[in-house]
Design a protein around this motif. Structure first.
Motif, PDB file in Angstrom:
ATOM      1  N   MET A 140     -14.418  43.232 -19.977  1.00  0.00           N
ATOM      2  CA  MET A 140     -13.581  43.117 -21.164  1.00  0.00           C
ATOM      3  C   MET A 140     -13.737  41.722 -21.766  1.00  0.00           C
ATOM      4  SD  MET A 140      -9.437  43.636 -21.567  1.00  0.00           S
ATOM      5  CE  MET A 140      -9.490  45.302 -20.912  1.00  0.00           C
ATOM      6  N   ASP A 141     -13.659  41.648 -23.075  1.00  0.00           N
ATOM      7  CA  ASP A 141     -13.730  40.379 -23.786  1.00  0.00           C
ATOM      8  C   ASP A 141     -12.640  39.428 -23.280  1.00  0.00           C
ATOM      9  OD1 ASP A 141     -13.945  38.353 -25.685  1.00  0.00           O
ATOM     10  OD2 ASP A 141     -12.731  39.441 -27.140  1.00  0.00           O
ATOM     11  N   PRO A 142     -13.003  38.213 -22.834  1.00  0.00           N
ATOM     12  CA  PRO A 142     -12.000  37.285 -22.290  1.00  0.00           C
ATOM     13  C   PRO A 142     -10.885  36.954 -23.282  1.00  0.00           C
ATOM     14  CG  PRO A 142     -14.192  36.556 -21.681  1.00  0.00           C
ATOM     15  CD  PRO A 142     -14.382  37.688 -22.651  1.00  0.00           C
ATOM     16  N   PHE A 143     -11.229  36.851 -24.565  1.00  0.00           N
ATOM     17  CA  PHE A 143     -10.181  36.519 -25.531  1.00  0.00           C
ATOM     18  C   PHE A 143      -9.207  37.685 -25.702  1.00  0.00           C
ATOM     19  CE2 PHE A 143      -8.653  35.649 -29.980  1.00  0.00           C
ATOM     20  CZ  PHE A 143      -7.898  34.526 -29.642  1.00  0.00           C
ATOM     21  N   TYR A 184      -2.410  42.023 -33.042  1.00  0.00           N
ATOM     22  CA  TYR A 184      -3.669  41.302 -33.206  1.00  0.00           C
ATOM     23  C   TYR A 184      -4.711  41.785 -32.208  1.00  0.00           C
ATOM     24  CZ  TYR A 184      -6.925  37.381 -33.603  1.00  0.00           C
ATOM     25  OH  TYR A 184      -8.048  36.616 -33.774  1.00  0.00           O
ATOM     26  N   ALA A 185      -4.310  41.969 -30.953  1.00  0.00           N
ATOM     27  CA  ALA A 185      -5.249  42.447 -29.931  1.00  0.00           C
ATOM     28  C   ALA A 185      -5.805  43.816 -30.306  1.00  0.00           C
ATOM     29  CB  ALA A 185      -4.568  42.506 -28.571  1.00  0.00           C
ATOM     30  N   MET A 187      -5.385  28.816 -13.450  1.00  0.00           N
ATOM     31  CA  MET A 187      -6.288  29.346 -14.467  1.00  0.00           C
ATOM     32  C   MET A 187      -6.880  30.675 -14.006  1.00  0.00           C
ATOM     33  SD  MET A 187      -6.300  27.133 -17.006  1.00  0.00           S
ATOM     34  CE  MET A 187      -7.819  27.457 -17.915  1.00  0.00           C
ATOM     35  N   SER A 188      -6.749  31.694 -14.821  1.00  0.00           N
ATOM     36  CA  SER A 188      -7.359  32.993 -14.541  1.00  0.00           C
ATOM     37  C   SER A 188      -8.835  32.963 -14.919  1.00  0.00           C
ATOM     38  CB  SER A 188      -6.643  34.083 -15.343  1.00  0.00           C
ATOM     39  OG  SER A 188      -6.803  33.845 -16.735  1.00  0.00           O
ATOM     40  N   GLY A 189      -9.546  34.021 -14.561  1.00  0.00           N
ATOM     41  CA  GLY A 189     -10.964  34.092 -14.900  1.00  0.00           C
ATOM     42  C   GLY A 189     -11.202  34.077 -16.392  1.00  0.00           C
ATOM     43  N   TYR A 190     -10.392  34.815 -17.158  1.00  0.00           N
ATOM     44  CA  TYR A 190     -10.603  34.861 -18.609  1.00  0.00           C
ATOM     45  C   TYR A 190     -10.212  33.543 -19.267  1.00  0.00           C
ATOM     46  CZ  TYR A 190      -5.744  36.544 -18.035  1.00  0.00           C
ATOM     47  OH  TYR A 190      -4.441  36.710 -17.645  1.00  0.00           O
ATOM     48  N   GLU A 191      -9.231  32.834 -18.703  1.00  0.00           N
ATOM     49  CA  GLU A 191      -8.888  31.530 -19.256  1.00  0.00           C
ATOM     50  C   GLU A 191      -9.995  30.514 -19.000  1.00  0.00           C
ATOM     51  OE1 GLU A 191      -4.077  31.196 -19.150  1.00  0.00           O
ATOM     52  OE2 GLU A 191      -5.080  31.484 -17.220  1.00  0.00           O
ATOM     53  N   ASN A 192     -10.564  30.534 -17.814  1.00  0.00           N
ATOM     54  CA  ASN A 192     -11.681  29.630 -17.528  1.00  0.00           C
ATOM     55  C   ASN A 192     -12.875  29.903 -18.432  1.00  0.00           C
ATOM     56  OD1 ASN A 192     -10.776  27.868 -15.442  1.00  0.00           O
ATOM     57  ND2 ASN A 192     -10.879  29.547 -13.970  1.00  0.00           N
ATOM     58  N   ALA A 193     -13.108  31.188 -18.727  1.00  0.00           N
ATOM     59  CA  ALA A 193     -14.234  31.548 -19.595  1.00  0.00           C
ATOM     60  C   ALA A 193     -14.046  31.040 -21.019  1.00  0.00           C
ATOM     61  CB  ALA A 193     -14.409  33.071 -19.610  1.00  0.00           C
ATOM     62  N   TYR A 246     -10.562  27.872 -26.462  1.00  0.00           N
ATOM     63  CA  TYR A 246      -9.867  29.097 -26.828  1.00  0.00           C
ATOM     64  C   TYR A 246      -8.785  29.465 -25.813  1.00  0.00           C
ATOM     65  CZ  TYR A 246     -11.823  30.887 -31.144  1.00  0.00           C
ATOM     66  OH  TYR A 246     -12.111  31.087 -32.474  1.00  0.00           O
ATOM     67  N   ALA A 247      -8.699  28.731 -24.726  1.00  0.00           N
ATOM     68  CA  ALA A 247      -7.589  28.832 -23.780  1.00  0.00           C
ATOM     69  C   ALA A 247      -7.129  27.410 -23.481  1.00  0.00           C
ATOM     70  CB  ALA A 247      -8.005  29.542 -22.496  1.00  0.00           C
TER      71      ALA A 247
END
Length: 249
Positions: free
Chosen positions: A1-4, A55-56, A173-179, A185-186
């Motif tokens: 899934m898209d990290p954003f 928005y999502a 920090m989660s994986g998507y936040e690190n990405a 963007y995070a």
């Protein structure tokens, strides 16, 4: 899934689940004024969640809308922190949970008001005023109860002792936040943590509350691994949508 996309869901899931928790106080508050106050904060939080889900949904590339994102995902697909799903034990316990979250959320949204994504930035600007009120409400009640009677102080201290172990995840920090971190963007949550600790310490000192020491912090909610309480929340939250699929008012 898209990290954003995951990041937006995380930002939406936290106020949705906390709003659901606060909504449980409707008709059960200790006094009428606080019954109404908690319900209004619940509505604010769900309103914040709606903006983010809307928005999502526009970015998902799927046949999704705010209702399906909020009501029709499975437990492991929710990315809220463990703190917000903890049950309402008593009014003092609820205030502690709210204060921990509000102190973090205030700092989070102050930083999101300069986010490079224009839509997320505008959502943050629009909702920051509400979040400032939430923090003022919960911090003032921390002081009233912590520096109040022996009984009220005991309820607050017990709430702090029980909920402190969930606060560490706010800054993990989660994986998507690190990405997303490299492109800003995070948020860098570790940079926010000292400011959160300062807010907590100031209120604790004024209210005579002791900070727990040597606590093992629990994490997982931001990656979809929840406590046993989450399933019960979703059972109530999703009941109408799952019982009457595609129901329209």
């Amino acid at each position: 899934m898209d990290p954003f996309h995951q990041y937006l869901l995380h930002l939406a899931d936290c106020p949705l689940i906390l709003g659901q928790r606060l909504g449980e106080w409707c008709g059960h508050g200790p006094v009428l004024e606080q019954d109404i106050a908690l319900t209004n904060i619940s509505l604010d939080l769900i309103g914040q969640a709606r903006l983010l889900y809307q928005y999502a949904a526009t970015r998902s590339g799927q046949n999704a809308d705010e209702d399906s994102l909020a009501m029709l995902r499975y437990e492991h697909e929710y990315l809220n922190s463990l703190l917000v799903e903890q049950p309402n034990k008593n009014f003092g316990h609820t205030i502690v949970r709210q204060f921990f979250y509000d102190a973090f959320n205030l700092l989070q949204y102050e930083n999101l008001t300069v986010h490079p994504d224009e839509t997320l930035k505008n959502i943050a600007i629009k909702t920051l005023k509400e979040i400032k009120y939430h923090y003022r409400y919960s911090s003032e009640w921390m002081l009233r109860l912590g520096d109040g009677t022996e009984t009220s102080h005991q309820f607050i201290q017990e709430g702090v002792n029980e909920l402190w172990k969930y606060t560490g995840e706010l800054f993990a920090m989660s994986g998507y936040e690190n990405a997303l971190l490299e492109k800003n963007y995070a948020l860098d949550l570790k940079a926010i943590e000292p400011h959160w600790q300062e807010k907590i310490d100031n209120v604790f000192a004024e209210a005579g509350i002791k900070k727990p020491e040597k606590e093992v912090f629990l994490t997982g909610g931001k990656e979809g691994k929840h406590t046993e309480h989450m399933g019960y929340i979703l059972t109530e939250l999703q009941y109408m949508q799952r019982t009457y699929p595609s129901m329209k008012w």
